[in-house]
Scaffold this motif. Structure first.
Motif, mmCIF file in Angstrom:
data_model
loop_
_atom_site.group_PDB
_atom_site.id
_atom_site.type_symbol
_atom_site.label_atom_id
_atom_site.label_comp_id
_atom_site.label_asym_id
_atom_site.label_seq_id
_atom_site.Cartn_x
_atom_site.Cartn_y
_atom_site.Cartn_z
ATOM 1 N N GLN A 39 0.850 -1.189 0.000
ATOM 2 C CA GLN A 39 0.000 0.000 0.000
ATOM 3 C C GLN A 39 0.880 1.230 0.000
ATOM 4 O O GLN A 39 1.594 1.501 0.971
ATOM 5 N N PRO A 41 1.403 5.418 -0.245
ATOM 6 C CA PRO A 41 0.670 6.541 0.356
ATOM 7 C C PRO A 41 -0.453 7.026 -0.543
ATOM 8 O O PRO A 41 -0.252 7.262 -1.737
ATOM 9 N N GLY A 42 -1.649 7.131 0.018
ATOM 10 C CA GLY A 42 -2.794 7.632 -0.727
ATOM 11 C C GLY A 42 -3.420 6.643 -1.680
ATOM 12 O O GLY A 42 -4.334 7.008 -2.431
ATOM 13 N N GLU A 43 -2.950 5.392 -1.669
ATOM 14 C CA GLU A 43 -3.486 4.391 -2.575
ATOM 15 C C GLU A 43 -4.069 3.213 -1.815
ATOM 16 O O GLU A 43 -3.830 3.052 -0.615
ATOM 17 N N GLN A 44 -4.823 2.390 -2.540
ATOM 18 C CA GLN A 44 -5.379 1.191 -1.936
ATOM 19 C C GLN A 44 -4.334 0.088 -1.868
ATOM 20 O O GLN A 44 -3.360 0.084 -2.628
#
Length: 120
Positions: A39, A41-44
């Motif tokens: 994962q 940063p800012g993502e799934q």
């Protein structure tokens, strides 16, 4: 109770290598799938690589040819050898043990994650 303990993350320069380890404690039921998800940063959270108890592997397209997943069944441990690392590989890497299709069915377990940072 199953627990997953990851190790091996850290800071590496682009083009470098790292090896992640994940040790599972508790009773492992077959069939199962173990793997690594990541994962950024800012993502799934997304799949990186998985391996079944029979050694069948699966990789995300983005890591094929660079990452290798392997296992040591006797120790209920899996590894992720990561070569030719790129800045976009930067993420928290989570170990997963999926026993939802085991006999008897058990749960889906996650480690706490280990941070991999690829930067110069």
């Amino acid at each position: 109770q199953v627990q997953l303990v990851e190790s091996g993350g850290g800071l590496v320069q682009p083009g470098g290598s790292l090896r992640l380890s994940c040790a599972a404690t508790g009773t492992i039921y077959r069939p199962y799938v173990m793997g690594w998800y990541r994962q950024a940063p800012g993502e799934q959270r997304q799949l990186a690589a998985t391996i079944t108890g029979y050694g069948v592997t699966n990789y995300a397209e983005s890591v094929k040819g660079r990452f290798t997943i392997s296992r040591a069944n006797a120790q209920n441990t899996i590894y992720l050898q990561m070569n030719s690392l790129k800045p976009e590989d930067t993420a928290v890497y989570y170990c997963n043990l999926d026993m939802r299709t085991s006999l008897p069915p058990k749960g889906n377990y996650w480690g706490k994650g280990t941070l991999v940072t690829v930067s110069s």
